[in-house]
Design a protein around this motif. Structure first.
Motif, PDB file in Angstrom:
ATOM      1  N   LEU A   8      -8.860   4.108   2.529  1.00 63.61           N
ATOM      2  CA  LEU A   8      -9.513   3.040   2.144  1.00 63.61           C
ATOM      3  C   LEU A   8     -10.851   2.694   2.609  1.00 63.61           C
ATOM      4  N   ALA A   9     -11.646   2.948   3.187  1.00 65.54           N
ATOM      5  CA  ALA A   9     -13.027   3.030   3.859  1.00 65.54           C
ATOM      6  C   ALA A   9     -13.284   3.474   2.569  1.00 65.54           C
ATOM      7  N   MET A  10     -13.370   4.472   1.594  1.00 66.57           N
ATOM      8  CA  MET A  10     -14.280   4.657   0.727  1.00 66.57           C
ATOM      9  C   MET A  10     -15.267   3.306  -0.198  1.00 66.57           C
ATOM     10  N   PHE A  62       1.116   9.011  -3.863  1.00 62.52           N
ATOM     11  CA  PHE A  62       1.195   8.338  -2.507  1.00 62.52           C
ATOM     12  C   PHE A  62       1.367   6.995  -2.325  1.00 62.52           C
ATOM     13  N   ASP A  63       1.530   6.708  -1.228  1.00 59.50           N
ATOM     14  CA  ASP A  63       1.629   5.760  -0.365  1.00 59.50           C
ATOM     15  C   ASP A  63       1.185   4.571  -1.212  1.00 59.50           C
ATOM     16  N   TRP A  64       1.778   3.821  -2.109  1.00 65.12           N
ATOM     17  CA  TRP A  64       1.000   2.838  -2.724  1.00 65.12           C
ATOM     18  C   TRP A  64       0.901   1.111  -2.046  1.00 65.12           C
ATOM     19  N   SER A  65       1.916   1.614  -1.048  1.00 60.82           N
ATOM     20  CA  SER A  65       1.716   0.371  -0.110  1.00 60.82           C
ATOM     21  C   SER A  65       0.462   0.094   0.612  1.00 60.82           C
ATOM     22  N   ILE A  66      -0.149   0.871   0.817  1.00 60.62           N
ATOM     23  CA  ILE A  66      -1.616   1.214   1.139  1.00 60.62           C
ATOM     24  C   ILE A  66      -2.529  -0.124   0.580  1.00 60.62           C
ATOM     25  N   LEU A  67      -2.588   0.188  -0.380  1.00 58.81           N
ATOM     26  CA  LEU A  67      -3.262  -1.363  -1.464  1.00 58.81           C
ATOM     27  C   LEU A  67      -2.517  -2.203  -1.877  1.00 58.81           C
ATOM     28  N   ARG A  68      -1.710  -3.005  -0.444  1.00 63.46           N
ATOM     29  CA  ARG A  68      -0.365  -3.988  -0.923  1.00 63.46           C
ATOM     30  C   ARG A  68      -1.971  -4.988  -0.832  1.00 63.46           C
ATOM     31  N   ASP A  69      -2.425  -4.920  -0.083  1.00 59.03           N
ATOM     32  CA  ASP A  69      -3.943  -6.616   0.324  1.00 59.03           C
ATOM     33  C   ASP A  69      -5.388  -5.808   0.062  1.00 59.03           C
ATOM     34  N   VAL A  70      -4.904  -4.699  -0.848  1.00 57.13           N
ATOM     35  CA  VAL A  70      -6.742  -4.572  -1.871  1.00 57.13           C
ATOM     36  C   VAL A  70      -7.131  -5.484  -2.781  1.00 57.13           C
ATOM     37  N   LYS A  71      -7.956  -6.479  -2.545  1.00 61.00           N
ATOM     38  CA  LYS A  71      -8.488  -7.541  -3.878  1.00 61.00           C
ATOM     39  C   LYS A  71      -9.264  -6.817  -4.820  1.00 61.00           C
ATOM     40  N   GLY A  72      -9.767  -7.473  -6.046  1.00 60.31           N
ATOM     41  CA  GLY A  72     -10.262  -7.512  -7.098  1.00 60.31           C
ATOM     42  C   GLY A  72      -9.192  -6.627  -7.937  1.00 60.31           C
ATOM     43  N   ASP A  73     -10.394  -6.760  -8.785  1.00 61.05           N
ATOM     44  CA  ASP A  73      -9.254  -5.652 -10.415  1.00 61.05           C
ATOM     45  C   ASP A  73      -9.240  -4.479 -10.302  1.00 61.05           C
ATOM     46  N   TRP A  74      -8.661  -4.003  -9.970  1.00 61.91           N
ATOM     47  CA  TRP A  74      -8.297  -2.152  -9.930  1.00 61.91           C
ATOM     48  C   TRP A  74      -7.124  -1.177 -10.664  1.00 61.91           C
ATOM     49  N   GLU A  80       9.741   6.784 -15.273  1.00 59.30           N
ATOM     50  CA  GLU A  80      10.884   6.346 -13.858  1.00 59.30           C
ATOM     51  C   GLU A  80       9.848   5.879 -12.947  1.00 59.30           C
ATOM     52  N   ASN A  81       8.830   5.183 -12.429  1.00 58.50           N
ATOM     53  CA  ASN A  81       7.983   4.753 -11.281  1.00 58.50           C
ATOM     54  C   ASN A  81       7.523   3.947 -11.445  1.00 58.50           C
ATOM     55  N   VAL A  82       7.219   3.556 -12.902  1.00 60.43           N
ATOM     56  CA  VAL A  82       5.864   2.535 -12.978  1.00 60.43           C
ATOM     57  C   VAL A  82       6.544   1.317 -12.359  1.00 60.43           C
ATOM     58  N   GLY A  83       7.993   0.480 -12.542  1.00 52.87           N
ATOM     59  CA  GLY A  83       8.894  -0.396 -12.172  1.00 52.87           C
ATOM     60  C   GLY A  83       8.348  -0.794 -10.465  1.00 52.87           C
ATOM     61  N   ALA A  84       8.512   0.674  -9.429  1.00 50.75           N
ATOM     62  CA  ALA A  84       8.688   0.867  -8.011  1.00 50.75           C
ATOM     63  C   ALA A  84       7.157   0.368  -7.979  1.00 50.75           C
ATOM     64  N   ALA A  85       6.275   1.289  -8.767  1.00 55.09           N
ATOM     65  CA  ALA A  85       5.060   0.492  -8.375  1.00 55.09           C
ATOM     66  C   ALA A  85       4.360  -0.397  -8.370  1.00 55.09           C
ATOM     67  N   LEU A  86       4.815  -1.163  -9.646  1.00 48.55           N
ATOM     68  CA  LEU A  86       4.148  -2.667  -9.193  1.00 48.55           C
ATOM     69  C   LEU A  86       4.992  -3.797  -8.136  1.00 48.55           C
ATOM     70  N   GLU A  87       6.099  -2.941  -7.906  1.00 50.77           N
ATOM     71  CA  GLU A  87       7.102  -4.338  -6.578  1.00 50.77           C
ATOM     72  C   GLU A  87       5.864  -4.122  -5.937  1.00 50.77           C
ATOM     73  N   VAL A  88       5.006  -2.799  -5.479  1.00 49.32           N
ATOM     74  CA  VAL A  88       4.512  -2.825  -3.562  1.00 49.32           C
ATOM     75  C   VAL A  88       3.537  -3.305  -3.596  1.00 49.32           C
ATOM     76  N   CYS A  89       2.721  -3.126  -5.129  1.00 49.52           N
ATOM     77  CA  CYS A  89       1.488  -3.723  -4.648  1.00 49.52           C
ATOM     78  C   CYS A  89       0.750  -4.094  -6.125  1.00 49.52           C
ATOM     79  N   ASN A  90      -0.328  -4.718  -6.166  1.00 44.81           N
ATOM     80  CA  ASN A  90       0.030  -5.577  -7.846  1.00 44.81           C
ATOM     81  C   ASN A  90      -1.717  -4.994  -8.095  1.00 44.81           C
TER      82      ASN A  90
END
Length: 213
Positions: free
Chosen positions: A114-116, A147-159, A168-178
């Motif tokens: 995430l440093a990038m 990848f581990d979507w949870s690392i994006l949980r606190d990333v701000k901005g419109d990404w 099959e997994n997009v619902g889980a992705a949306l639960e984990v990050c925004n």
């Protein structure tokens, strides 16, 4: 939420993506990819999207000015997506040359990557977070790995979130990050580079189900 269906190559799948609710369609200009399209054919497909006021994204990998010139002349994209190792100075150079917004893909595996974000946040108009390519892959994206979507949980901005997303997994992705947008390609295919209309429809149905929940 923006949704980009990437790597489209036929009139039918462009039409299905638009009818299903895509805000963006992406065309890949990278000869090593099974989703590569030439500028002339992409121009015909892009016109179908533009007629429906859908944003057209040209996806490139470390492209030189000559290639970008040809792409822009052929499809007049609304945005350029840089999916290679382009450095911040190159993004500035491209924006100055073409006057188009640029989305920069950043490959992630763990939280250290995430440093990038700090390197690119001030120069790119949007960021796209994708999974790092598996060892030995010739493709920087479109590998169908997540990848581990949870690392994006606190990333701000419109990404945009990308990398292994599927019906099959997009619902889980949306639960984990925004994310502000979703980008999907290989998981909607029946074979490499061949988009499956039913998978495209299923992806949007899964998004609607997740949003309702």
């Amino acid at each position: 939420m923006d949704v980009k269906i990437c790597g489209l190559g036929t009139e039918q799948t462009v039409d299905v993506a638009i009818a299903s609710g895509a805000s963006h369609v992406g065309f890949v200009f990278y000869p090593l990819s099974p989703r590569h399209v030439g500028p002339s054919h992409a121009g015909q497909l892009a016109k179908r999207a533009k007629d429906q006021r859908i944003k057209v994204v040209a996806v490139t990998v470390d492209a030189g000015d000559g290639m970008l010139d040809a792409i822009i002349e052929a499809i007049s994209p609304d945005m350029l997506q840089l999916h290679g190792k382009e450095e911040p100075w190159r993004i500035d150079e491209i924006k100055d040359r073409y006057g188009l917004p640029v989305m920069k893909a950043i490959s992630l595996e763990g939280a250290d990557d995430l440093a990038m974000i700090d390197e690119y946040a001030d120069v790119a108009d949007r960021l796209l977070f994708d999974a790092k390519a598996p060892k030995g892959s010739a493709l920087p994206g479109g590998n169908g790995v997540s990848f581990d979507w949870s690392i994006l949980r606190d990333v701000k901005g419109d990404w945009f979130l990308s990398g292994g997303l599927s019906p099959e997994n997009v619902g889980a992705a949306l639960e984990v990050c925004n994310p502000g947008g979703l980008d999907v390609s290989s998981a909607l295919e029946s074979a490499p580079g061949v988009k499956d209309p039913d998978r495209i429809r299923a992806f949007f149905a899964a998004i609607r189900e997740a949003e309702a929940a």
